[in-house]
Design an enzyme around this catalytic site. Structure first.
Site, PDB file in Angstrom:
ATOM      1  N   SER A   7      10.782 -16.272 100.493  1.00  0.00           N
ATOM      2  CA  SER A   7      10.285 -14.959 100.411  1.00  0.00           C
ATOM      3  C   SER A   7      10.649 -13.985 101.336  1.00  0.00           C
ATOM      4  CB  SER A   7       8.806 -15.276 100.269  1.00  0.00           C
ATOM      5  OG  SER A   7       8.141 -13.826 100.413  1.00  0.00           O
ATOM      6  N   HIS A  32      13.503 -15.084  97.519  1.00  0.00           N
ATOM      7  CA  HIS A  32      12.281 -14.973  96.635  1.00  0.00           C
ATOM      8  C   HIS A  32      12.145 -13.190  96.823  1.00  0.00           C
ATOM      9  CE1 HIS A  32       8.566 -16.083  94.432  1.00  0.00           C
ATOM     10  NE2 HIS A  32       8.077 -15.503  95.313  1.00  0.00           N
ATOM     11  N   ASP A  34       9.464 -10.555  96.252  1.00  0.00           N
ATOM     12  CA  ASP A  34       7.973 -10.333  95.966  1.00  0.00           C
ATOM     13  C   ASP A  34       7.800  -8.798  95.395  1.00  0.00           C
ATOM     14  OD1 ASP A  34       6.933 -13.067  98.214  1.00  0.00           O
ATOM     15  OD2 ASP A  34       6.637 -12.882  96.099  1.00  0.00           O
ATOM     16  N   MET A  36       5.333  -6.016  94.274  1.00  0.00           N
ATOM     17  CA  MET A  36       4.113  -5.869  94.105  1.00  0.00           C
ATOM     18  C   MET A  36       3.866  -4.298  93.595  1.00  0.00           C
ATOM     19  SD  MET A  36       2.374  -7.768  97.282  1.00  0.00           S
ATOM     20  CE  MET A  36       2.951  -9.466  97.492  1.00  0.00           C
ATOM     21  N   HIS A  67      10.006 -12.306  91.742  1.00  0.00           N
ATOM     22  CA  HIS A  67       8.310 -12.422  91.491  1.00  0.00           C
ATOM     23  C   HIS A  67       7.508 -11.108  91.157  1.00  0.00           C
ATOM     24  CE1 HIS A  67       4.387 -14.542  92.987  1.00  0.00           C
ATOM     25  NE2 HIS A  67       4.416 -14.254  91.449  1.00  0.00           N
ATOM     26  N   MET A  69       4.868  -9.262  90.713  1.00  0.00           N
ATOM     27  CA  MET A  69       3.150  -9.102  90.638  1.00  0.00           C
ATOM     28  C   MET A  69       2.835  -7.932  90.232  1.00  0.00           C
ATOM     29  SD  MET A  69       2.737 -11.363  93.978  1.00  0.00           S
ATOM     30  CE  MET A  69       4.404 -11.222  94.583  1.00  0.00           C
ATOM     31  N   MET A 141       0.917 -20.430  91.785  1.00  0.00           N
ATOM     32  CA  MET A 141       0.429 -19.871  92.863  1.00  0.00           C
ATOM     33  C   MET A 141      -0.349 -20.779  93.829  1.00  0.00           C
ATOM     34  SD  MET A 141       2.167 -16.996  93.235  1.00  0.00           S
ATOM     35  CE  MET A 141       1.171 -16.495  94.709  1.00  0.00           C
ATOM     36  N   GLY A 148       1.559 -12.444 102.237  1.00  0.00           N
ATOM     37  CA  GLY A 148       2.134 -13.800 103.000  1.00  0.00           C
ATOM     38  C   GLY A 148       1.034 -14.162 104.001  1.00  0.00           C
ATOM     39  N   ASP A 179       4.261 -21.427  95.163  1.00  0.00           N
ATOM     40  CA  ASP A 179       4.405 -20.182  96.144  1.00  0.00           C
ATOM     41  C   ASP A 179       3.099 -19.809  96.678  1.00  0.00           C
ATOM     42  OD1 ASP A 179       5.214 -16.847  95.275  1.00  0.00           O
ATOM     43  OD2 ASP A 179       4.999 -17.795  97.085  1.00  0.00           O
TER      44      ASP A 179
HETATM   45  C1  DX5 Z   1       2.258 -13.835  97.737  1.00  0.00           C
HETATM   46  C2  DX5 Z   1       3.795 -14.015  97.403  1.00  0.00           C
HETATM   47  C3  DX5 Z   1       4.392 -15.144  98.421  1.00  0.00           C
HETATM   48  C4  DX5 Z   1       4.071 -15.087  99.770  1.00  0.00           C
HETATM   49  C5  DX5 Z   1       4.539 -16.274 100.263  1.00  0.00           C
HETATM   50  O1  DX5 Z   1       1.798 -12.969  96.875  1.00  0.00           O
HETATM   51  O2  DX5 Z   1       4.054 -14.446  96.106  1.00  0.00           O
HETATM   52  O3  DX5 Z   1       5.878 -15.361  97.992  1.00  0.00           O
HETATM   53  O4  DX5 Z   1       5.149 -13.899 100.003  1.00  0.00           O
HETATM   54  O5  DX5 Z   1       4.280 -16.346 101.537  1.00  0.00           O
HETATM   55  P1  DX5 Z   1       3.907 -17.200 102.692  1.00  0.00           P
HETATM   56  O6  DX5 Z   1       5.019 -18.452 102.639  1.00  0.00           O
HETATM   57  O7  DX5 Z   1       4.012 -16.480 103.851  1.00  0.00           O
HETATM   58  O8  DX5 Z   1       2.678 -17.938 102.421  1.00  0.00           O
HETATM   59 ZN    ZN Z   2       5.760 -14.865  95.596  1.00  0.00          ZN
END
Ligand code: DX5
Ligand code: ZN
Length: 221
Positions: A7, A32, A34, A36, A67, A69, A141, A148, A179
């Protein structure tokens, strides 16, 4: 075979390019991304993730794992298809009904990507079963989506095992991606439960040697 999807959410500002090159060299299995929208989750990373994924597409042939979100899944698919991702994953909770879920699955396939369906920690695993024959991956999840560096929710281990058992019983060919909070301590537990694609952000980005940590996270038990 276990794969690692790094990620890039927590990439250090100003060090993006060197980080992406180093991850490409370390042979992460996926980047990955992310995405948002500030509505489905509080943070808004849309612009940054479009910029980063476009840059990664230019410098690397490694696959991208988007991903989404976001509330507006349709636009997310349209916008991020531009970087020709290997996988596009959307959240079941962003869809109002089965018809909408099936529409997004079809849309992603038309764009030439594999389809992932994601569920938040509080969503029951049974809620994705009816869609499994049509998707390539289910993303469980292991933290609340949105940021993160959180700690893995251990109740999710049972959910991963339940999904694995169901997939085997139904003879389905589906990847199980996890994840959130994945590190050297939690990786063996999620792999034992049945996950075969592990997303890790913080655990990899804080490491001094990306190849070492990625190889260790990937290690078969
Ligand atoms: C959270 C993301 C994850 C996150 C993972 O909403 O979907 O991909 O970035 O981060 P770590 O590995 O730091 O938990
Ligand atoms: Zn993610």
């Amino acid at each position: 075979m276990v794969e690692i999807s790094t990620s890039i959410l927590s990439v250090e500002k100003g060090k993006e390019a060197e980080t992406f090159f180093a991850l490409e060299k370390a042979k992460t299995d996926y980047f990955h991304i992310d995405v948002m929208d500030g509505k489905f989750v509080q943070k808004d990373t849309y612009k940054d993730m479009l910029e980063y994924s476009s840059y990664i597409r230019r410098i690397s042939n490694l696959p991208m794992d988007i991903h989404l979100m976001v509330e507006d899944v349709e636009t997310g698919i349209e916008v991020f298809s531009a970087v020709e991702p290997n996988i596009i994953t959307f959240h079941l909770e962003a869809c109002k009904d089965k018809e909408e879920v099936m529409k997004h699955i079809q849309h992603i396939k038309e764009k030439g990507s594999r389809v992932g369906i994601a569920i938040k920690p509080e969503t029951k695993i049974e809620e994705v079963y009816e869609y499994l024959p049509y998707v390539h991956m289910c993303l469980i999840m292991t933290v609340e989506p949105g940021k993160g560096g959180q700690t893995l929710i251990t109740d999710m281990l049972a959910k991963i095992s339940e999904l694995k058992t169901y997939i085997e019983k139904k003879n389905l060919e589906i990847d199980i991606e996890v994840d959130g909070g994945i590190n050297l301590k939690t990786a063996p537990r999620v792999k034992k439960a049945g996950a075969n694609i592990l997303v890790a952000g913080t655990a990899i980005l804080i490491a001094t040697n990306y190849k070492e940590i990625i190889d260790e996270l990937r290690e078969e038990e």
